[in-house]
Design a protein around this motif. Sequence first.
Motif, PDB file in Angstrom:
ATOM      1  N   TYR A   1     -58.059 -39.196  18.477  1.00  0.00           N
ATOM      2  CA  TYR A   1     -59.018 -38.011  18.230  1.00  0.00           C
ATOM      3  C   TYR A   1     -58.465 -37.345  17.389  1.00  0.00           C
ATOM      4  O   TYR A   1     -57.727 -36.526  16.956  1.00  0.00           O
ATOM      5  CB  TYR A   1     -59.618 -37.416  19.386  1.00  0.00           C
ATOM      6  CG  TYR A   1     -60.240 -36.392  19.408  1.00  0.00           C
ATOM      7  CD1 TYR A   1     -61.927 -36.818  19.119  1.00  0.00           C
ATOM      8  CD2 TYR A   1     -60.427 -35.138  19.677  1.00  0.00           C
ATOM      9  CE1 TYR A   1     -62.680 -35.740  19.008  1.00  0.00           C
ATOM     10  CE2 TYR A   1     -61.938 -33.832  19.133  1.00  0.00           C
ATOM     11  CZ  TYR A   1     -62.666 -34.345  19.013  1.00  0.00           C
ATOM     12  OH  TYR A   1     -63.783 -33.803  18.908  1.00  0.00           O
TER      13      TYR A   1
ATOM     14  N   GLU B   1     -67.596 -36.025  21.897  1.00  0.00           N
ATOM     15  CA  GLU B   1     -69.086 -37.509  22.322  1.00  0.00           C
ATOM     16  C   GLU B   1     -68.703 -38.209  22.294  1.00  0.00           C
ATOM     17  O   GLU B   1     -68.778 -39.682  22.416  1.00  0.00           O
ATOM     18  CB  GLU B   1     -70.485 -36.049  22.649  1.00  0.00           C
ATOM     19  CG  GLU B   1     -71.273 -37.444  23.851  1.00  0.00           C
ATOM     20  CD  GLU B   1     -72.502 -36.542  23.271  1.00  0.00           C
ATOM     21  OE1 GLU B   1     -73.667 -36.760  24.383  1.00  0.00           O
ATOM     22  OE2 GLU B   1     -73.052 -35.806  22.676  1.00  0.00           O
TER      23      GLU B   1
ATOM     24  N   LEU C   1     -62.062 -35.738  25.058  1.00  0.00           N
ATOM     25  CA  LEU C   1     -62.656 -37.171  26.028  1.00  0.00           C
ATOM     26  C   LEU C   1     -62.930 -37.590  26.988  1.00  0.00           C
ATOM     27  O   LEU C   1     -63.945 -38.241  27.293  1.00  0.00           O
ATOM     28  CB  LEU C   1     -61.326 -38.274  24.793  1.00  0.00           C
ATOM     29  CG  LEU C   1     -61.551 -38.157  23.586  1.00  0.00           C
ATOM     30  CD1 LEU C   1     -60.177 -39.589  23.571  1.00  0.00           C
ATOM     31  CD2 LEU C   1     -62.791 -38.052  22.417  1.00  0.00           C
TER      32      LEU C   1
ATOM     33  N   ALA D   1     -65.274 -40.321  22.462  1.00  0.00           N
ATOM     34  CA  ALA D   1     -65.348 -40.747  23.970  1.00  0.00           C
ATOM     35  C   ALA D   1     -66.429 -41.703  24.061  1.00  0.00           C
ATOM     36  O   ALA D   1     -66.543 -42.525  25.240  1.00  0.00           O
ATOM     37  CB  ALA D   1     -66.279 -39.169  25.382  1.00  0.00           C
ATOM     38  N   GLY D   2     -67.914 -41.581  23.449  1.00  0.00           N
ATOM     39  CA  GLY D   2     -68.415 -43.023  23.758  1.00  0.00           C
ATOM     40  C   GLY D   2     -67.701 -44.125  23.695  1.00  0.00           C
ATOM     41  O   GLY D   2     -67.589 -45.180  23.679  1.00  0.00           O
TER      42      GLY D   2
END
Length: 316
Positions: A160, A168, A195, A171-172
């Motif tokens: 990340y 967001e 995440l 994490a998706g």
Amino acid sequence: MVIGEPLVEFSASAPLTEADTFHLSFSGDALNAAVAAAATGAHVALVTLVGEDEFGERLIRFAAAHGVDTRWMRRGPGSTGAYAVGADPSGERAFGYMRACSAASRMGPSDVSAAPLAQTSVLLVSGVTAALSASCAHAVLHAAEVVREAGGKVVYDPNYRSRLTGAEAAAGVLAEIAPYAALVTPSCPGDSLPLLGTGDPAEAVRACLGLGAGAVAVTRGADGVLLGDRDGGPPVEIPAVPAGLIVDQTGAGDAFAGTVAARLSAGDPLREAVRAGTAAAAVSLEGQGGTGRVATPEDIQRLLGELSGTSDTASA
């Protein structure tokens, strides 16, 4: 096979707010991982687009000189991406990216489909690549689907970077790709907090397994790796390999991921592949920039031999 963006690297030993002297090299998470994998003896290809400029040409030559198959490093519109990194001996670092509208950010499913995905034993992709653009995210997911369906293994490093994407969105992507992944390698707390919403390594293992990943290797720097899988047993502690000298942490996680992927491709059991990855990461810390020091098989064997008296222990 590694899919991602190689970058021109301008590295300094001082923070970016103070540095006035930079060393030119080539890095980026995909290139770092590909070079680390090739150094183990694996046949590794890097799939990407580089700019039709001098730096693109130099990147291809650099990768080839380090044993990477460059047949799918193609030239395309847009510039070759670059970044500046400032670091000090304690390993703290800050990145300044110059990759907007780069050639690699224009990659899509058709670009990666030109490579032999169905013949790939292990595919390594990352959250950095997915964050470059919507088309890159689609390319990462497409490649993972093809490799998984063809019987290969997918390794996903969330990696990340808040300057590239939001938590967001990242994490998706993790949730989408986890069901295709034989292994996910989040760092804790760097990846796990934004995440997965946890700074607890064991909870991070459970969360990734809950998303559908086959196994999870949570990297924790000097605290080693917590390794868990879907067999139902408790996670296993893999100790870190102490670095002889810490010069720069840039690329250590990439060296870990690339080495693990290469060793899995060679048929190593997961735990042994992860142990080799920890040794490669320790060697990486000794060099300036992402590819300043790359572990050889002899380096890995020596370091693991020095730790031969350390046994893995189970963690609840």
